[in-house]
Design a protein around this motif. Structure first.
Motif, PDB file in Angstrom:
ATOM      1  N   ARG A 142       3.064   2.835  -6.906  1.00  0.00           N
ATOM      2  CA  ARG A 142       2.678   2.186  -5.660  1.00  0.00           C
ATOM      3  C   ARG A 142       1.328   1.508  -5.835  1.00  0.00           C
ATOM      4  NH1 ARG A 142       2.094   6.567  -1.554  1.00  0.00           N
ATOM      5  NH2 ARG A 142       1.238   7.593  -3.350  1.00  0.00           N
ATOM      6  N   PRO A 143       1.022   0.479  -5.054  1.00  0.00           N
ATOM      7  CA  PRO A 143       1.782  -0.061  -3.930  1.00  0.00           C
ATOM      8  C   PRO A 143       2.811  -1.094  -4.391  1.00  0.00           C
ATOM      9  CG  PRO A 143      -0.308  -1.191  -4.075  1.00  0.00           C
ATOM     10  CD  PRO A 143      -0.308  -0.139  -5.169  1.00  0.00           C
ATOM     11  N   PRO A 155      -8.429  -4.280  -0.348  1.00  0.00           N
ATOM     12  CA  PRO A 155      -7.398  -3.293  -0.672  1.00  0.00           C
ATOM     13  C   PRO A 155      -6.205  -3.938  -1.361  1.00  0.00           C
ATOM     14  CG  PRO A 155      -7.477  -3.714   1.701  1.00  0.00           C
ATOM     15  CD  PRO A 155      -8.614  -4.446   1.083  1.00  0.00           C
ATOM     16  N   THR A 206      -0.013  -4.188   0.238  1.00  0.00           N
ATOM     17  CA  THR A 206       0.937  -3.155   0.606  1.00  0.00           C
ATOM     18  C   THR A 206       2.250  -3.812   0.940  1.00  0.00           C
ATOM     19  OG1 THR A 206       0.096  -3.118   2.858  1.00  0.00           O
ATOM     20  CG2 THR A 206      -0.829  -1.510   1.344  1.00  0.00           C
ATOM     21  N   ASN A 262       3.439   3.038   1.011  1.00  0.00           N
ATOM     22  CA  ASN A 262       2.461   2.656  -0.014  1.00  0.00           C
ATOM     23  C   ASN A 262       1.145   3.406   0.120  1.00  0.00           C
ATOM     24  OD1 ASN A 262       3.900   0.809  -1.584  1.00  0.00           O
ATOM     25  ND2 ASN A 262       3.395  -0.915  -0.253  1.00  0.00           N
ATOM     26  N   THR A 263       0.754   3.747   1.337  1.00  0.00           N
ATOM     27  CA  THR A 263      -0.553   4.367   1.554  1.00  0.00           C
ATOM     28  C   THR A 263      -0.483   5.881   1.755  1.00  0.00           C
ATOM     29  OG1 THR A 263      -0.407   3.867   3.928  1.00  0.00           O
ATOM     30  CG2 THR A 263      -1.537   2.239   2.528  1.00  0.00           C
ATOM     31  N   ALA A 264       0.713   6.445   1.758  1.00  0.00           N
ATOM     32  CA  ALA A 264       0.856   7.896   1.942  1.00  0.00           C
ATOM     33  C   ALA A 264       0.288   8.639   0.733  1.00  0.00           C
ATOM     34  CB  ALA A 264       2.339   8.251   2.117  1.00  0.00           C
ATOM     35  N   PRO A 265      -0.186   9.853   0.939  1.00  0.00           N
ATOM     36  CA  PRO A 265      -0.605  10.671  -0.214  1.00  0.00           C
ATOM     37  C   PRO A 265       0.571  10.842  -1.181  1.00  0.00           C
ATOM     38  CG  PRO A 265      -1.263  11.698   1.862  1.00  0.00           C
ATOM     39  CD  PRO A 265      -0.370  10.550   2.214  1.00  0.00           C
ATOM     40  N   SER A 266       0.262  11.021  -2.451  1.00  0.00           N
ATOM     41  CA  SER A 266       1.315  11.111  -3.477  1.00  0.00           C
ATOM     42  C   SER A 266       2.362  12.167  -3.161  1.00  0.00           C
ATOM     43  CB  SER A 266       0.703  11.407  -4.853  1.00  0.00           C
ATOM     44  OG  SER A 266       0.067  10.271  -5.336  1.00  0.00           O
ATOM     45  N   ASP A 285       4.309  -0.213   4.337  1.00  0.00           N
ATOM     46  CA  ASP A 285       2.863   0.043   4.371  1.00  0.00           C
ATOM     47  C   ASP A 285       2.587   1.546   4.399  1.00  0.00           C
ATOM     48  OD1 ASP A 285       2.091  -2.610   4.301  1.00  0.00           O
ATOM     49  OD2 ASP A 285       1.901  -2.791   6.477  1.00  0.00           O
ATOM     50  N   ARG A 286       3.299   2.265   5.258  1.00  0.00           N
ATOM     51  CA  ARG A 286       3.097   3.723   5.348  1.00  0.00           C
ATOM     52  C   ARG A 286       3.458   4.406   4.034  1.00  0.00           C
ATOM     53  NH1 ARG A 286       4.256   2.771  10.576  1.00  0.00           N
ATOM     54  NH2 ARG A 286       6.509   2.929  10.440  1.00  0.00           N
ATOM     55  N   ALA A 314       4.657  10.886  -0.473  1.00  0.00           N
ATOM     56  CA  ALA A 314       5.540   9.822  -0.980  1.00  0.00           C
ATOM     57  C   ALA A 314       6.645  10.421  -1.844  1.00  0.00           C
ATOM     58  CB  ALA A 314       4.729   8.798  -1.767  1.00  0.00           C
TER      59      ALA A 314
END
Length: 195
Positions: free
Chosen positions: A78-79, A36, A39, A50-54, A47-48, A57
């Motif tokens: 992102r990330p 991956p 992040t 960077n990985t959240a749905p667009s 981290d949260r 975010a």
């Protein structure tokens, strides 16, 4: 003088043969990990983010600056490897805000006020100062107060409004954009560290 420069000394530059170079062996690199994308380097809030749905975010970023274009731009890149990279991207996007983007961001702002326990006369004075500013420039007054203690902030708001009422509209637009950029930085830091 080297042998090759002696043989080309009398020729025009365009006819000279380029000097040969000795090949340097290229070191083989280790195969890249296709795991991956990086992040937040161990920062749970980043981290949260960077990985959240667009959409999530962007909604988070809109709490920092009300320009949709600004939020979309940051979410799309992102990330981010660390908070400094995110803040640098936020600064760049802030500097690139169009007049429409700045107006959209300002429309989402609320004028800084006083604590409920402040004297009534202080509330009236601040309300009058905000009204004068909004009448002159057509948008709310924004100021970043991160460097001041809570007890100093009301005086800084009043002093800021009074000083900036003397600006011409172009000068104030520049100052306002810078204050929005600073506000967004502080809010990003707060949201990421609170996550």
């Amino acid at each position: 003088m080297s042998r090759s420069s002696e043989s080309h000394a009398g020729l025009p530059k365009r006819l000279r043969r380029p000097a040969t170079r000795t090949a340097v062996p290229v070191q083989e690199s280790a195969p890249r990990d296709s795991g991956p994308a990086p992040t937040g380097a161990g920062d749970p809030g980043l981290d949260r983010f960077n990985t959240a749905p667009s959409a999530e975010a962007e909604a988070t970023l809109l709490k920092c600056c009300g320009s949709r274009r600004w939020a979309q731009r940051l979410a799309a890149h992102r990330p981010y490897p660390d908070i400094d990279a995110l803040l640098a991207a936020a600064d760049e996007a802030g500097y690139d805000l169009s007049p429409e983007g700045l107006a959209e961001a300002l429309a989402a702002e609320v004028s800084p006020g006083l604590h409920d326990t402040a004297p009534h006369s202080a509330h009236l004075a601040l309300r009058a100062a905000h009204a004068a500013y909004e009448c002159r420039f057509g948008h709310v007054f924004v100021i970043c107060l991160d460097a001041f203690e809570p007890a100093e902030q009301p005086d800084q708001v009043l002093a800021g409004i009074r000083a900036r009422l003397g600006h011409d509209p172009d000068q104030e637009r520049v100052v306002t954009a810078e204050e929005m950029r600073r506000l967004a930085r502080g809010r990003i830091i707060g949201l990421i560290s609170d996550s």
